[in-house]
Design a protein around this motif. Structure first.
Motif, PDB file in Angstrom:
ATOM      1  N   ARG A  90       0.815  -1.224   0.000  1.00 39.99           N
ATOM      2  CA  ARG A  90       0.000   0.000   0.000  1.00 39.99           C
ATOM      3  C   ARG A  90       0.846   1.271   0.000  1.00 39.99           C
ATOM      4  O   ARG A  90       0.319   2.374  -0.092  1.00 39.99           O
ATOM      5  N   VAL A 106       3.138   4.288  -1.114  1.00 39.69           N
ATOM      6  CA  VAL A 106       3.354   5.075  -2.326  1.00 39.69           C
ATOM      7  C   VAL A 106       4.727   5.729  -2.269  1.00 39.69           C
ATOM      8  O   VAL A 106       5.524   5.608  -3.192  1.00 39.69           O
ATOM      9  N   ASP A 166      -1.479   4.478  -0.476  1.00 39.67           N
ATOM     10  CA  ASP A 166      -2.395   4.560  -1.603  1.00 39.67           C
ATOM     11  C   ASP A 166      -3.844   4.798  -1.176  1.00 39.67           C
ATOM     12  O   ASP A 166      -4.687   5.158  -1.988  1.00 39.67           O
TER      13      ASP A 166
END
Length: 91
Positions: free
Chosen positions: A16, A18, A57
């Motif tokens: 997850r 980024v 994210d």
């Protein structure tokens, strides 16, 4: 799913993640403030100085007291990264 320690026993999912950035620049400070205003900020510093800002994210922003380089090394699987946590947190 792989979990990464971001300090003080807090973990995040590497799938997850980024970005991991330093909190010093004005644009990053705006991102943190915007996340705070929207209720999407997670403070995992335990009252210590923020050294890394992690953007997920899911639009959540996480503050960590661990250096971005240390978190990146943990993401890469470096065995020396576990030793660096103690040095980063004591300062």
């Amino acid at each position: 799913m792989r979990l990464i320690n971001i300090g003080f026993g807090n973990m995040i999912s590497s799938a997850r993640l980024v970005t991991i950035v330093s909190p010093d620049s004005a644009p990053i400070k705006r991102i943190v403030q915007d996340a705070r205003d929207r209720g999407r900020l997670i403070d995992a510093t335990y009252g210590r100085r923020t050294r890394a800002v992690i953007v997920m994210d899911s639009d959540h922003v996480i503050l960590s007291a661990i250096q971005p380089e240390t978190i990146a090394a943990r993401l890469a699987g470096s065995p020396a990264a576990a030793e660096e946590e103690e040095d980063d947190v004591k300062e």
